[in-house]
Motif scaffolding. Structure first.
Motif, PDB file in Angstrom:
ATOM      1  N   THR B   4       0.819  -1.219   0.000  1.00  0.00           N
ATOM      2  CA  THR B   4       0.000   0.000   0.000  1.00  0.00           C
ATOM      3  C   THR B   4       0.846   1.260   0.000  1.00  0.00           C
ATOM      4  OG1 THR B   4      -1.607  -1.242   1.257  1.00  0.00           O
ATOM      5  CG2 THR B   4      -1.890   1.130   1.207  1.00  0.00           C
ATOM      6  N   HIS B   5       2.016   1.211   0.723  1.00  0.00           N
ATOM      7  CA  HIS B   5       2.763   2.464   0.830  1.00  0.00           C
ATOM      8  C   HIS B   5       3.396   2.868  -0.489  1.00  0.00           C
ATOM      9  CE1 HIS B   5       5.285  -0.871   2.345  1.00  0.00           C
ATOM     10  NE2 HIS B   5       6.203  -0.339   1.575  1.00  0.00           N
ATOM     11  N   TYR B   6       3.655   1.907  -1.393  1.00  0.00           N
ATOM     12  CA  TYR B   6       4.143   2.288  -2.729  1.00  0.00           C
ATOM     13  C   TYR B   6       3.094   3.136  -3.444  1.00  0.00           C
ATOM     14  CZ  TYR B   6       7.965  -1.156  -2.643  1.00  0.00           C
ATOM     15  OH  TYR B   6       9.088  -1.862  -2.347  1.00  0.00           O
ATOM     16  N   VAL B   7       1.838   2.662  -3.399  1.00  0.00           N
ATOM     17  CA  VAL B   7       0.775   3.357  -4.122  1.00  0.00           C
ATOM     18  C   VAL B   7       0.528   4.722  -3.500  1.00  0.00           C
ATOM     19  CG1 VAL B   7      -1.550   3.136  -5.007  1.00  0.00           C
ATOM     20  CG2 VAL B   7      -0.228   1.098  -4.541  1.00  0.00           C
ATOM     21  N   VAL B   8       0.572   4.793  -2.153  1.00  0.00           N
ATOM     22  CA  VAL B   8       0.334   6.075  -1.491  1.00  0.00           C
ATOM     23  C   VAL B   8       1.452   7.053  -1.832  1.00  0.00           C
ATOM     24  CG1 VAL B   8       0.067   7.196   0.737  1.00  0.00           C
ATOM     25  CG2 VAL B   8      -0.997   5.001   0.324  1.00  0.00           C
ATOM     26  N   MET B   9       2.683   6.535  -1.959  1.00  0.00           N
ATOM     27  CA  MET B   9       3.803   7.394  -2.366  1.00  0.00           C
ATOM     28  C   MET B   9       3.569   7.954  -3.763  1.00  0.00           C
ATOM     29  SD  MET B   9       6.549   8.371  -1.004  1.00  0.00           S
ATOM     30  CE  MET B   9       7.575   9.621  -1.726  1.00  0.00           C
ATOM     31  N   LEU B  10       3.131   7.095  -4.682  1.00  0.00           N
ATOM     32  CA  LEU B  10       2.833   7.572  -6.043  1.00  0.00           C
ATOM     33  C   LEU B  10       1.729   8.614  -6.008  1.00  0.00           C
ATOM     34  CD1 LEU B  10       3.043   7.358  -9.139  1.00  0.00           C
ATOM     35  CD2 LEU B  10       1.357   5.545  -9.028  1.00  0.00           C
ATOM     36  N   ALA B  11       0.698   8.365  -5.182  1.00  0.00           N
ATOM     37  CA  ALA B  11      -0.411   9.321  -5.082  1.00  0.00           C
ATOM     38  C   ALA B  11       0.096  10.657  -4.555  1.00  0.00           C
ATOM     39  CB  ALA B  11      -1.503   8.762  -4.176  1.00  0.00           C
ATOM     40  N   ALA B  12       1.023  10.607  -3.561  1.00  0.00           N
ATOM     41  CA  ALA B  12       1.577  11.860  -3.021  1.00  0.00           C
ATOM     42  C   ALA B  12       2.349  12.605  -4.096  1.00  0.00           C
ATOM     43  CB  ALA B  12       2.473  11.556  -1.829  1.00  0.00           C
ATOM     44  N   ALA B  13       3.131  11.867  -4.904  1.00  0.00           N
ATOM     45  CA  ALA B  13       3.909  12.518  -5.970  1.00  0.00           C
ATOM     46  C   ALA B  13       2.969  13.180  -6.977  1.00  0.00           C
ATOM     47  CB  ALA B  13       4.806  11.495  -6.653  1.00  0.00           C
ATOM     48  N   LEU B  14       1.913  12.477  -7.378  1.00  0.00           N
ATOM     49  CA  LEU B  14       0.971  13.055  -8.347  1.00  0.00           C
ATOM     50  C   LEU B  14       0.282  14.279  -7.750  1.00  0.00           C
ATOM     51  CD1 LEU B  14      -0.682   9.873  -9.870  1.00  0.00           C
ATOM     52  CD2 LEU B  14       0.920  11.414 -10.957  1.00  0.00           C
ATOM     53  N   PHE B  15      -0.041  14.195  -6.445  1.00  0.00           N
ATOM     54  CA  PHE B  15      -0.701  15.337  -5.797  1.00  0.00           C
ATOM     55  C   PHE B  15       0.225  16.553  -5.793  1.00  0.00           C
ATOM     56  CE2 PHE B  15      -2.272  17.959  -2.419  1.00  0.00           C
ATOM     57  CZ  PHE B  15      -3.631  17.814  -2.497  1.00  0.00           C
ATOM     58  N   ILE B  16       1.519  16.317  -5.532  1.00  0.00           N
ATOM     59  CA  ILE B  16       2.476  17.434  -5.509  1.00  0.00           C
ATOM     60  C   ILE B  16       2.581  18.066  -6.888  1.00  0.00           C
ATOM     61  CG2 ILE B  16       4.914  17.976  -5.236  1.00  0.00           C
ATOM     62  CD1 ILE B  16       4.890  15.784  -3.008  1.00  0.00           C
ATOM     63  N   ILE B  17       2.613  17.233  -7.938  1.00  0.00           N
ATOM     64  CA  ILE B  17       2.688  17.784  -9.296  1.00  0.00           C
ATOM     65  C   ILE B  17       1.439  18.628  -9.592  1.00  0.00           C
ATOM     66  CG2 ILE B  17       2.746  17.179 -11.734  1.00  0.00           C
ATOM     67  CD1 ILE B  17       4.331  14.687 -10.910  1.00  0.00           C
ATOM     68  N   GLY B  18       0.266  18.133  -9.132  1.00  0.00           N
ATOM     69  CA  GLY B  18      -0.958  18.899  -9.341  1.00  0.00           C
ATOM     70  C   GLY B  18      -0.929  20.227  -8.594  1.00  0.00           C
ATOM     71  N   ALA B  19      -0.436  20.197  -7.353  1.00  0.00           N
ATOM     72  CA  ALA B  19      -0.371  21.439  -6.569  1.00  0.00           C
ATOM     73  C   ALA B  19       0.580  22.433  -7.218  1.00  0.00           C
ATOM     74  CB  ALA B  19       0.071  21.121  -5.143  1.00  0.00           C
ATOM     75  N   LEU B  20       1.718  21.932  -7.729  1.00  0.00           N
ATOM     76  CA  LEU B  20       2.657  22.805  -8.453  1.00  0.00           C
ATOM     77  C   LEU B  20       1.976  23.431  -9.661  1.00  0.00           C
ATOM     78  CD1 LEU B  20       6.200  21.240  -8.808  1.00  0.00           C
ATOM     79  CD2 LEU B  20       5.599  23.526  -8.094  1.00  0.00           C
ATOM     80  N   GLY B  21       1.184  22.629 -10.370  1.00  0.00           N
ATOM     81  CA  GLY B  21       0.495  23.156 -11.550  1.00  0.00           C
ATOM     82  C   GLY B  21      -0.446  24.293 -11.173  1.00  0.00           C
ATOM     83  N   VAL B  22      -1.162  24.139 -10.054  1.00  0.00           N
ATOM     84  CA  VAL B  22      -2.066  25.207  -9.630  1.00  0.00           C
ATOM     85  C   VAL B  22      -1.280  26.463  -9.281  1.00  0.00           C
ATOM     86  CG1 VAL B  22      -3.684  25.892  -7.833  1.00  0.00           C
ATOM     87  CG2 VAL B  22      -3.879  23.653  -8.859  1.00  0.00           C
ATOM     88  N   LEU B  23      -0.090  26.278  -8.685  1.00  0.00           N
ATOM     89  CA  LEU B  23       0.652  27.446  -8.198  1.00  0.00           C
ATOM     90  C   LEU B  23       1.414  28.164  -9.297  1.00  0.00           C
ATOM     91  CD1 LEU B  23       2.007  26.097  -4.821  1.00  0.00           C
ATOM     92  CD2 LEU B  23       0.298  27.846  -5.152  1.00  0.00           C
ATOM     93  N   ILE B  24       1.967  27.437 -10.290  1.00  0.00           N
ATOM     94  CA  ILE B  24       2.871  28.138 -11.214  1.00  0.00           C
ATOM     95  C   ILE B  24       2.307  28.358 -12.603  1.00  0.00           C
ATOM     96  CG2 ILE B  24       4.909  27.355  -9.985  1.00  0.00           C
ATOM     97  CD1 ILE B  24       5.495  25.423 -12.127  1.00  0.00           C
ATOM     98  N   ARG B  25       1.244  27.682 -13.007  1.00  0.00           N
ATOM     99  CA  ARG B  25       0.752  27.928 -14.364  1.00  0.00           C
ATOM    100  C   ARG B  25      -0.210  29.107 -14.371  1.00  0.00           C
ATOM    101  NH1 ARG B  25       2.169  24.334 -18.520  1.00  0.00           N
ATOM    102  NH2 ARG B  25       1.294  26.011 -19.754  1.00  0.00           N
ATOM    103  N   ARG B  26      -0.208  29.874 -15.474  1.00  0.00           N
ATOM    104  CA  ARG B  26      -1.070  31.048 -15.579  1.00  0.00           C
ATOM    105  C   ARG B  26      -2.366  30.752 -16.329  1.00  0.00           C
ATOM    106  NH1 ARG B  26       2.035  32.815 -12.497  1.00  0.00           N
ATOM    107  NH2 ARG B  26       0.112  32.443 -11.406  1.00  0.00           N
TER     108      ARG B  26
END
Lengths: 185, 100
Positions: B4-26
């Motif tokens: 389970t922790h592998y999948v949760v790690m992947l989910a965290a990585a995808l969430f971080i990429i999404g949060a970055l997209g909200v913060l830096i894209r115009r």
């Protein structure tokens, strides 16, 4: 074997997400997002969720991506990032915050909280069992989803009606002779 | 079974990429896509926990998240079209007041 499929699919999902973030063309972004959604669908299949795999393909990969592509092409907003950035400090701050979040996730991964895995039941999430849970334990939330969807439909219709009225007024101001055409008939 | 922790790690990585997209894209459309990415990451974590506990409740929650995401995308994109028709832009920095 399962682990190998998981790692390959995870890499594809990450590539799709990063490419979505960095692509300059919004159409390319939407297509990379489609790649990511497909990979996540495969992960659902690996995680014993066949119903969600189909739902993911129909709702996300089908409906939502098509809606995104439609709006991107309707607005013609493929590449409109301005050359000058009005808030240049925002990008480094965002990267720092993302790094903090990543470190936090990795630390949780390393000192991992034990998730006790229950002994596998072969078909705990068959569509029958999902439907049984949905229509017995979660019947009230399920009814609420219908209200949410209805509210969304009404909201979209109200928004688009006001747009079309304003648009008609704009056309009438620009060229009054056009709006008189129906009356002549 | 996949840990389970592998999948949760992947989910965290995808969430971080999404949060970055909200913060830096115009571009507001790409901001919206990033929000979808974050919702998907949360869904992935929910499915992983459902598999770990062999309980179907997590998957029912994912179904509800999908319904809310579909409604959100419909209303959000209609709003974007409305903003574009009055402002002629999809740049999120240009939209500073609610009154059009």
């Amino acid at each position: 074997m399962e682990i190998a499929v998981f790692i390959i699919t995870a890499i594809i999902a990450l590539i799709g997400a990063v490419a979505m973030l960095t692509a300059h063309n919004a159409v390319h972004s939407a297509l990379f997002l489609l790649l990511n959604f497909g990979a996540i669908g495969v992960l659902y299949l690996l995680l014993q969720a066949p119903f969600l795999f189909i739902t993911q393909l129909i709702i996300y990969a089908g409906a939502i991506i098509v809606l995104f592509l439609f709006v991107v092409m309707l607005l013609g907003a493929e590449t409109d990032e301005p050359a000058k950035d009005s808030t240049p400090w925002q990008r480094p701050v965002a990267l720092v915050l993302a790094a903090v979040l990543l470190v936090e996730a990795i630390s949780v991964f390393l000192f991992r909280v034990n998730v006790t895995q229950v002994a596998a039941k072969p078909d705990f999430a068959s569509p029958e069992n999902v439907a049984k849970a949905l229509f017995t334990d979660y019947l009230f939330p399920f009814e609420i989803t219908s209200v949410i969807l209805l509210a969304a439909v009404v909201g979209v219709v109200v928004l688009s009606r006001r747009i079309s009225r304003e648009h008609a007024r704009e056309i009438a101001q620009e060229s009054p002779d056009l709006t008189q055409l129906p009356e002549r008939r | 079974m996949i840990p389970t922790h592998y999948v949760v790690m992947l989910a965290a990585a995808l969430f971080i990429i999404g949060a970055l997209g909200v913060l830096i894209r115009r571009n507001t459309l790409i901001v919206f896509m990033s929000i979808e990415l974050m919702l998907n990451a949360a869904n992935l974590a929910l499915v992983a926990f459902a598999q770990a506990r062999q309980d179907v409740s997590g998957q029912v929650l994912v179904f509800f998240v999908m319904v809310v995401a579909a409604a959100e995308v419909a209303v959000g994109l209609a709003l974007l079209v409305a903003i574009f028709q009055s402002r002629k832009t999809t740049d999120i920095d240009e939209v500073r007041s609610l009154k059009g």
